[in-house]
Enzyme design. Structure first.
Site, mmCIF file in Angstrom:
data_model
loop_
_atom_site.group_PDB
_atom_site.id
_atom_site.type_symbol
_atom_site.label_atom_id
_atom_site.label_comp_id
_atom_site.label_asym_id
_atom_site.label_seq_id
_atom_site.Cartn_x
_atom_site.Cartn_y
_atom_site.Cartn_z
ATOM 1 N N ASP A 270 -8.178 -3.568 -7.254
ATOM 2 C CA ASP A 270 -7.882 -3.003 -5.938
ATOM 3 C C ASP A 270 -8.625 -1.681 -5.754
ATOM 4 O O ASP A 270 -8.612 -0.823 -6.632
ATOM 5 C CB ASP A 270 -6.373 -2.779 -5.826
ATOM 6 C CG ASP A 270 -5.906 -2.442 -4.418
ATOM 7 O OD1 ASP A 270 -6.538 -1.597 -3.765
ATOM 8 O OD2 ASP A 270 -4.892 -3.004 -3.984
ATOM 9 N N HIS B 185 -6.794 -5.906 -1.250
ATOM 10 C CA HIS B 185 -5.673 -4.989 -1.051
ATOM 11 C C HIS B 185 -4.599 -5.708 -0.246
ATOM 12 O O HIS B 185 -4.836 -6.133 0.882
ATOM 13 C CB HIS B 185 -6.176 -3.756 -0.303
ATOM 14 C CG HIS B 185 -5.170 -2.665 -0.185
ATOM 15 N ND1 HIS B 185 -4.633 -2.021 -1.281
ATOM 16 C CD2 HIS B 185 -4.609 -2.072 0.920
ATOM 17 C CE1 HIS B 185 -3.796 -1.083 -0.865
ATOM 18 N NE2 HIS B 185 -3.758 -1.097 0.456
ATOM 19 N N SER C 152 0.842 -1.190 0.000
ATOM 20 C CA SER C 152 0.000 0.000 0.000
ATOM 21 C C SER C 152 0.886 1.251 0.000
ATOM 22 O O SER C 152 1.750 1.388 -0.866
ATOM 23 C CB SER C 152 -0.952 -0.058 1.189
ATOM 24 O OG SER C 152 -1.942 0.925 1.111
#
Length: 525
Positions: free
Chosen positions: A458, A487, A233
């Site tokens: 995502d 994710h 991320s």
């Protein structure tokens, strides 16, 4: 990227302090091209100092909740890299030794889980918990986690009283008119002022480039000539900036669920793109709920499920569920379904119970726990770091007309997260500290091949970000998990992905071309 507050056998640890000689990697950094010669010089000085000092490893403090044989320590870094002899802050780090033989060991693997605002200190527990996905990699690497600057144990920042920050219920993020918008604008401005009042000295230095420099200092303190890094991320953006500033210091780098590194996207446009992607994945989940209507009884078409959602929102707006769960709290809970496939069934079950006449599971799941002072402090800290980093990394629009126009337009077809996201980021419009120009992410001299992993649908980090980073980092390889949207892909069970991550981290092997993998298993109700 985070949104509303959501964040094998053990091997033998080396005792004492790691003592290293001149560990700063032999290839000069590119920091002088991306952030100023003073910061580049400061980063070199700090890394050389850390290499000499090493890390005094010891059992982790009892209050940290980190089990033995994981050990903890501290790394000292400058608050301002342009003044390496000025104020210093301490970063919390932890590690567990590799589980294989001494001959198999390849050094340390550092990890960042994202955020901004996420703590990486739980990373070594992937070994103590015997996570099978990471068993092979754990044989050759020490697993090292850290709290980035401002986070958790590392000179934590704050923007509000934690108990007030989590107090429920909050206003409906979707405004009914101009009065609601004025109220939200006032709250955002007050939040920005609170950041200045409570953490003003830190704010100018809460940037991704500084976190990348901190990462290089940690590398040197560990006695590592080059960095092995796994970023998920927002951690992918830390990795991308590190690869730009210190290309010759990278040994292996895996980035998973990628923030779009384009200067034009960091951070205002990236958040608008996220609103579209969240709606797409929300629609995927509604379709799955409808297909499993026998289990959840929320509607046998996505349209019926959406009507249930609107009725739930309306009921919570009229009278907060249990007196504590309003529309804002609902979004905070339900957004985990677009984020993670692992949340699909649990969220649907809780919602189904509410629809069947039992609201308590939903109230328990969505309401903040005002008695959890430690958890509330962590939640407030995470939100403060998220705001501080995104606001400091780039110059944000200051015109309310632009914010209003862009979010009103997006909300028409992408209503799930748009206004909630806008209010979360609006403090950046009145940010009281310096806002910088984002790093121009590029491949520098000496950068090896980077492995990029991304699911095609995502919500938090749309797929286009992985494509953009792939184009910018020469020699990188992109693994796409098609028809999937969870994710954080590297932690899931998908042999097509897992085997390639192992091959790269253990043997340095990259496929000759990009790879598309079938999706991991669809959740079952």
């Amino acid at each position: 990227m985070r949104r509303t507050a959501v964040l094998g056998s053990a091997g033998t640890l080396m005792a004492g302090t790691l003592i290293a000689g001149a560990i700063a990697a032999p290839v000069a950094s590119a920091d002088s091209r991306h952030g100023g010669t003073s910061e580049a010089r400061g980063a070199r000085i700090a890394a050389e100092r850390a290499a000499k000092e090493g890390i005094d490893w010891a059992d982790c403090p009892a209050g940290w909740g980190i089990p033995k044989p994981i050990q903890c320590g501290w790394v000292t870094v400058p608050l301002d890299y342009a003044r390496p002899g000025g104020k210093q802050i301490k970063l919390a780090v932890d590690r567990i030794g590799s589980t294989g033989t001494p001959a198999e060991r390849q050094g340390a693997l550092l990890y960042n889980p994202g955020g901004p605002g996420g703590s990486g200190l739980r990373f070594p527990t992937r070994v103590t918990n015997r996570n099978p996905v990471w068993a092979n990699t754990a044989k050759v690497y020490d697993f090292v986690g850290f709290d980035p600057r401002g986070v958790g144990r590392s000179a934590p920042i704050s923007c509000a009283d934690p108990q007030e920050f989590v107090k429920a219920p909050k206003a409906d993020p979707v405004p009914d008119g101009e009065a609601d918008k004025r109220a939200q604008r006032k709250l955002a401005a007050e939040y920005a002022e609170g950041c200045a009042e409570r953490s003003g000295r830190m704010l100018p230095h809460m940037t991704t480039p500084n976190t990348a420099r901190d990462l290089d200092v940690i590398r040197a303190a560990l006695g590592e000539r080059k960095l092995n890094f796994l970023g998920v991320s927002y951690g992918t953006y830390i990795g991308a900036v590190y690869a730009t500033l210190f290309p010759g210091h990278v040994r292996r780098m895996v980035v998973d669920s990628v923030v779009n590194p384009s200067r034009e996207k960091i951070w205002y446009e990236a958040n608008l793109d996220q609103d579209v992607a969240f709606q797409t994945r929300w629609n995927d989940w509604k379709a799955w709920v409808a297909r499993n209507d026998a289990a959840f009884a929320l509607g046998d078409t996505p349209e019926k499920v959406e009507r249930q959602w609107q009725r739930l929102r309306a009921a919570a707006k009229k009278a907060p569920l249990g007196g504590v769960v309003g529309p804002a709290e609902l979004i905070g809970f339900f957004q985990s379904a677009p984020y993670y496939d692992s949340s699909w069934a649990p969220v649907a079950r809780i919602w189904g119970a509410y629809a069947a006449g039992d609201p308590q599971p939903l109230i328990d799941a969505a309401a903040p726990d005002l008695s959890d002072t430690a958890g509330n402090a962590a939640s407030e800290n995470g939100n403060a770091v998220y705001t501080a980093v995104e606001c400091a990394d780039a110059k944000w629009p200051t015109s309310w007309k632009k914010w209003d126009r862009d979010n009103t337009r997006l909300h028409r077809n992408h209503p799930f997260m748009t206004w909630a996201n806008a209010w979360l980021n609006l403090p950046c419009a009145t940010w009281p500290a310096q806002q910088r120009t984002p790093v121009d992410v590029t491949s520098g001299k000496g950068l090896p091949g980077v492995l990029i992993v991304q699911s095609a649908r995502d919500a938090a980090t749309p797929y286009e970000g992985a494509v953009e980073l792939h184009q910018r980092l020469k020699g990188s390889r992109l693994i796409t998990e098609k028809d999937a949207g969870s994710h954080g892909v590297t932690g899931l069970v998908n042999p097509c992905v897992n085997q390639r991550v192992d091959a790269y981290l253990i043997g340095g092997t990259l496929d000759g071309r990009d790879v598309t993998c079938e999706p991991h298993a669809t959740p079952k109700p």
